[in-house]
Design a protein around this motif. Structure first.
Motif, short mmCIF file in Angstrom:
data_model
loop_
_atom_site.label_atom_id
_atom_site.label_comp_id
_atom_site.label_asym_id
_atom_site.label_seq_id
_atom_site.Cartn_x
_atom_site.Cartn_y
_atom_site.Cartn_z
N LEU B 103 0.85 -1.20 0.00
CA LEU B 103 0.00 0.00 0.00
C LEU B 103 0.88 1.25 0.00
O LEU B 103 0.73 2.15 -0.83
CB LEU B 103 -0.89 0.02 1.25
CG LEU B 103 -1.64 1.31 1.53
CD1 LEU B 103 -2.65 1.62 0.42
CD2 LEU B 103 -2.36 1.23 2.88
N MET B 104 1.86 1.27 0.91
CA MET B 104 2.75 2.43 1.00
C MET B 104 3.53 2.62 -0.30
O MET B 104 3.71 3.74 -0.77
CB MET B 104 3.75 2.25 2.15
CG MET B 104 3.12 2.27 3.51
SD MET B 104 2.44 3.89 3.90
CE MET B 104 2.04 3.59 5.63
N ALA B 105 3.95 1.51 -0.89
CA ALA B 105 4.73 1.60 -2.13
C ALA B 105 3.89 2.17 -3.27
O ALA B 105 4.36 3.02 -4.04
CB ALA B 105 5.25 0.22 -2.50
N VAL B 106 2.63 1.72 -3.37
CA VAL B 106 1.75 2.22 -4.44
C VAL B 106 1.43 3.70 -4.22
O VAL B 106 1.50 4.51 -5.15
CB VAL B 106 0.44 1.40 -4.53
CG1 VAL B 106 -0.51 2.01 -5.55
CG2 VAL B 106 0.74 -0.05 -4.90
N VAL B 107 1.11 4.05 -2.97
CA VAL B 107 0.78 5.45 -2.66
C VAL B 107 1.97 6.37 -2.99
O VAL B 107 1.81 7.42 -3.63
CB VAL B 107 0.41 5.61 -1.17
CG1 VAL B 107 0.35 7.09 -0.77
CG2 VAL B 107 -0.92 4.92 -0.89
N ALA B 108 3.16 5.96 -2.59
CA ALA B 108 4.35 6.78 -2.84
C ALA B 108 4.64 6.87 -4.33
O ALA B 108 4.93 7.95 -4.86
CB ALA B 108 5.55 6.19 -2.09
N MET B 109 4.52 5.74 -5.01
CA MET B 109 4.78 5.71 -6.47
C MET B 109 3.78 6.60 -7.20
O MET B 109 4.15 7.34 -8.12
CB MET B 109 4.63 4.27 -6.95
CG MET B 109 5.06 4.03 -8.38
SD MET B 109 6.84 3.76 -8.44
CE MET B 109 7.19 4.50 -10.05
N ALA B 110 2.52 6.54 -6.79
CA ALA B 110 1.48 7.37 -7.43
C ALA B 110 1.80 8.85 -7.21
O ALA B 110 1.67 9.67 -8.12
CB ALA B 110 0.11 7.03 -6.87
N ASN B 111 2.25 9.19 -6.01
CA ASN B 111 2.61 10.59 -5.75
C ASN B 111 3.80 11.01 -6.62
O ASN B 111 3.88 12.17 -7.02
CB ASN B 111 2.93 10.80 -4.26
CG ASN B 111 1.68 11.14 -3.46
OD1 ASN B 111 1.18 12.25 -3.54
ND2 ASN B 111 1.16 10.14 -2.75
N GLU B 112 4.69 10.07 -6.92
CA GLU B 112 5.83 10.40 -7.77
C GLU B 112 5.39 10.58 -9.23
O GLU B 112 5.67 11.59 -9.86
CB GLU B 112 6.89 9.29 -7.70
CG GLU B 112 8.07 9.55 -8.62
CD GLU B 112 9.15 8.48 -8.49
OE1 GLU B 112 8.81 7.29 -8.34
OE2 GLU B 112 10.34 8.85 -8.53
N THR B 113 4.66 9.59 -9.75
CA THR B 113 4.28 9.68 -11.17
C THR B 113 3.24 10.78 -11.42
O THR B 113 3.20 11.35 -12.51
CB THR B 113 3.76 8.33 -11.70
OG1 THR B 113 2.65 7.90 -10.91
CG2 THR B 113 4.87 7.28 -11.63
#
Lengths: 138, 138, 138, 138, 138, 138
Positions: B103-113
């Motif tokens: 969950l944290m990885a997806v949330v962080a990745m989405a904030n990056e992209t």
């Protein structure tokens, strides 16, 4: 600023290699604009694709779940491109109209209660800390 | 500003009625601080609880899915209370350590992209519009 | 939610390998809490460190420039940990008190004019599009 | 809402005075839309221009550095006009394609790690506080 | 990073001049921490105070209205200091408990519907553009 | 994603009932696009309208005040639709050009000082906590 979208035909070998991995991984014969824009900086294209492939790849959360989370963040950040691209990906992964409606409702509600908790500066209940501690240990 | 947390003992009948519905609905014998803070404005307490009960209630998305979406938005908005309370709720709904990590990885990745798509001002691919149109009609 | 900080002594081999690369790359003998928290999800620890090492590594923008940009984003997103850790890194890279004061002034001013441009819904001047186009082609 | 862009020809003397200072300071013979929109509220036009002139003027951080920070904040806030106008200004100040690519990479990475630090609620390392204290005293 | 709060006793003449204007303007005999922190960069202290004095000064919107707007933005941006300082200022300007409750409700509701409009990518109704145009001309 | 706007003619009875209440409450003979989009998920349409009707209805804060707060949040969140629709509503409620100019100035200034307080990590003055406590008890 404006950016060129780098098409396969004009792309360098390293950029083409990433495009080919994207198409092979997704089993499609085209690359969406996001990658064509990142190709303006090949290292960012390569690193971002490899990270996304890992993060969105097989895991405990199924593909639909991950796409819904992606849309939730994109709506909160007001990223039109990401709402469009991950919204389409969520559809492909099985999101039906009811799920979409519920997703939007939860995202909007979370944005509302986030501000109520922030505005009223609510202190976290000890029981939550405790419960989370415990679980994270298991 | 500082706010009092309204305890059951000192609450008005209308506030108590909401607290009782929260405890009955959640099958617990206590109310968390968020509601005790909203009780400073009874209409907001009642309206917010009724909305949350409907939004987080039975639907196409299961309770765990909804809590993960809630945490995703709360992390993006930097709401500590909400990360704590909905993180605990997600644990209760079955989130294990791997799911939390993803969950944290997806949330962080989405904030990056999201920022890459915004910064490069990427135009949405027609095929996405098309595909979404179609699906939303089905 | 609460998280354990994974210390080297209790870390798995794959986590230790990342910690060692962090210490070797930064020529220090300790690892900061951010990485000890990410270690709760080893893949995220490894991927995030490798990405950060590449992004913050040698390039056209010098290390100080990159740290100032990192602080600018962290202040805009209200991330206390990141303001603290990248603020310290910026200091190490040469940020003096005047630079810090100017950084804060530019970040705050940008946040102000962003809202003026958004609120007044200002249309972008053709000359900017043009000029950027040209440059990005050069 | 929609706003008129106030052209020099139709502007009041106080608005013209600001337009003239903008053109003189920037050594150009035109004014961009941002200022023409602010001219709907002359005090805001004057105050904002004087603040921007001071903040973006000569200092410890060079003009390019300041424009890159401006773009970093504008991308994080999703302000299209500001990305366009300050992106063009950064180009003018010397930003080449590599710098632009690195800027975007750092901004996106910071947005990602900000959420990881927030989500994992990482406590700040004492050594950072210490180091910063010291430096800020120097 | 950590910052010293510059007290009057240790302040430079230019900083003291700003502190004195703050106290005289507000008819109080002390200066709040925000200004003591900005004093680390005197130009920012002076410019920010003069801007705030103008923006929050007499106008068409009364002082209470302006403070409520300030709190609304601060809650949306999750700025604890600003919620606290402007919340206290709003109290001083006449905000009672009911107004505070309604303010929080409107701010939270706006944060919710903002995301619904963004998520559903709702196109603006022509009548709104028209109506606004007209009004802004009057 | 793209969404259909559900017109009255094609709407289900439950959706029509909400449209009729919107028109009756606002004394107009049309419904704006926001509601036509929410109609894709009838429960969200009904719940959101009923919440908005309560929140924006009669209270201690007059209609103009509430609309200005709505615009302030919408500008901060960069929601174009909401700036347009609530900007028009604010006009209707009596916002003149001076009030609009002051609103934008306060919103922008708050966004600026929010980042200064966050960046300088200013500790809240005890007197503010105290003062607020007291008032909230009155």
């Amino acid at each position: 600023m404006s950016f060129q979208l780098i098409e396969y035909a004009e792309a360098s070998p390293e950029v083409r290699a990433v495009y080919e991995d994207i198409m092979a991984t997704r089993k499609i014969d085209w690359v969406n604009n996001f990658w064509k824009a990142l190709a303006n900086h090949p290292q960012t294209l390569k690193r971002t694709w490899e990270s996304l492939k890992e993060v969105m790849g097989p895991g405990q959360l199924d593909p639909l779940m991950k796409e819904l989370i992606y849309v939730a963040v994109s709506v909160t950040n007001n990223c039109n491109y990401c709402i469009g691209s991950h919204g389409a990906a969520a559809r492909k992964a099985g999101m039906d109209d009811s799920m979409l409606g519920e997703l939007m409702a939860v995202v909007a509600m979370a944005n509302e209660t986030n501000r109520l908790a922030i505005g009223y500066q609510v202190p976290l209940d000890d029981v939550f800390k405790g419960a989370a501690m415990e679980s994270s240990g298991s």
